[in-house]
Motif scaffolding. Structure first.
Motif, PDB file in Angstrom:
ATOM      1  N   SER A  87       0.822  -1.290   0.131  1.00 31.73           N
ATOM      2  CA  SER A  87      -0.011   0.085  -0.130  1.00 31.73           C
ATOM      3  C   SER A  87       0.938   1.326  -0.196  1.00 31.73           C
ATOM      4  O   SER A  87       0.636   2.180  -0.817  1.00 31.73           O
ATOM      5  CB  SER A  87      -0.818  -0.146   1.337  1.00 31.73           C
TER       6      SER A  87
ATOM      7  N   ALA B 116       1.127   3.962  -3.043  1.00 35.32           N
ATOM      8  CA  ALA B 116       0.711   5.310  -2.599  1.00 35.32           C
ATOM      9  C   ALA B 116       1.768   6.382  -3.417  1.00 35.32           C
ATOM     10  O   ALA B 116       1.446   7.478  -3.728  1.00 35.32           O
ATOM     11  CB  ALA B 116       0.476   5.603  -1.297  1.00 35.32           C
TER      12      ALA B 116
ATOM     13  N   PRO C  98       0.682   8.187  -7.156  1.00 33.28           N
ATOM     14  CA  PRO C  98       0.119   9.155  -6.397  1.00 33.28           C
ATOM     15  C   PRO C  98      -1.566   9.542  -6.717  1.00 33.28           C
ATOM     16  O   PRO C  98      -2.445   9.705  -6.003  1.00 33.28           O
ATOM     17  CB  PRO C  98       0.701  10.405  -6.326  1.00 33.28           C
TER      18      PRO C  98
ATOM     19  N   LYS D 254      -6.524   5.578  -7.195  1.00 30.55           N
ATOM     20  CA  LYS D 254      -7.350   5.799  -5.994  1.00 30.55           C
ATOM     21  C   LYS D 254      -7.553   4.417  -5.442  1.00 30.55           C
ATOM     22  O   LYS D 254      -8.555   4.332  -4.433  1.00 30.55           O
ATOM     23  CB  LYS D 254      -8.925   6.472  -6.478  1.00 30.55           C
TER      24      LYS D 254
END
Lengths: 135, 135, 135, 135
Positions: free
Chosen positions: A8, A12, A16, A19
């Motif tokens: 995760s 991220a 970036p 979603k």
């Protein structure tokens, strides 16, 4: 191998703009979920095809990272999607990935995409990733 | 059949989020161009895969509309993409579509995607569209 | 809908050259088996790719006939195969098909191919069939 | 690189059951031809799908060998075929292959299949081959 937390964090920072949330990873599989935004809708309140492809691509990547660890250079080499039913624009899209093969240089997996809570899939994807040689 | 102006107007109203510009349409083919945005980049300055898929999907749709006229209900049924080279994040992506088959209920086409001005393609796509029955 | 006996008889008369035996049909699925012949081997004692594609194509057709009844005019429109492991030339190849979608004009299904008795699949196929309009 | 004579000799010894004749090879492309046999016909006098896939697979392999030389261990990893028109059972099938990409470990190419002398293709194929690492 990488844990859900590690994958995760990597997703991220590396993507970036995605979603997708990682719900599960491990055992040659992954589950991701994507909240549909207004800009991703098509006329009729359904979800655009490229959004579905992106969710499937993310699910594949998560499943592979879960097996081989955090390898930034794995890249998609091909992806085949069949659209089966119209997804509901008001529900999250969930991608369920299982790897079919995890070779030294190539991984192959399938992803079933669902509107959250619905039994019938909205699309099916087969994708391949090239994996950089590891020492 | 629909003209470039008609197809452009339809795409703009039906897909307000698309950034694809119709450059050419007709003769069972189409050319579209897409200006890459910051949110579409991947680490390393390349273009994300789902963005490429979306451009190919748009090119196919434009080519089909050019032949059958403005038919809002044509939908993608499948799409296969092979990623060939990394696209440059600083250049437009151009999609060149040729229809292979235009049957009564099914259209099949291929799309070559290029970074503007580069000779070698960055990806190749084969897609199919279901066409609603016309009276 | 058609029974296993009806489908088997139809396959035998329509495709006299096929060696696929129908093991199961119904419930949007099918299982077929194919005894590998000497002329179907590749160097190294494995099974040639086109033979695997033929078995998958037959499995899809059987699953579709089981749902829509004996319809001679259903035709394959596309097929994507991923080769996963080398099949054993000395074992039957078994094709397990599940339909993903059975629309009015288009059916989509996936087929997993196995060497008889082995747990890991040798190939995965997604195929689409065009179904003639029924009155 | 391998010449047409070298590739033809290799194909004949490695795939004794193939009927494909190498017409051209070189420049990242290949042309092969296949005389259709009675056992390869489908009802209605057309050519069976798996036969078409086999011809495309051979065309890809010939084009790759023409570039990298005689490498027995190159294997097909995936193949996507779209059937466009019914081939004539009375004519040779010709496969025209162009490689899209020839990387160190992966080759991707497309093949157009024709009934000899006909302008419109009967099928389109995209295939990928894994190439063993060379020293």
């Amino acid at each position: 191998m990488a844990t859900k937390t590690e994958v995760s964090a990597f997703i991220a920072s590396e993507f970036p703009q995605t979603k997708c949330v990682v719900r599960e990873v491990g055992n040659r599989s992954a589950v991701v979920a994507h909240e549909v935004g207004l800009g991703e809708l098509r006329p009729g309140g359904t979800v655009s095809g490229p959004v579905l492809m992106g969710i499937a691509d993310a699910a594949l990547y998560v499943a592979i990272l879960g097996e081989i660890g955090i390898v930034p250079l794995a890249v998609t080499t091909s992806l085949t999607i069949n659209f089966l039913r119209k997804p509901a624009g008001s529900k999250d899209v969930v991608g369920v990935c299982k790897l079919m093969k995890l070779g030294r240089s190539l991984a192959v997996g399938e992803v079933w995409l669902y509107s959250e809570g619905e039994p019938e899939p909205v699309a099916h994807v087969v994708g391949t990733y090239a994996i950089p040689l590891r020492s």
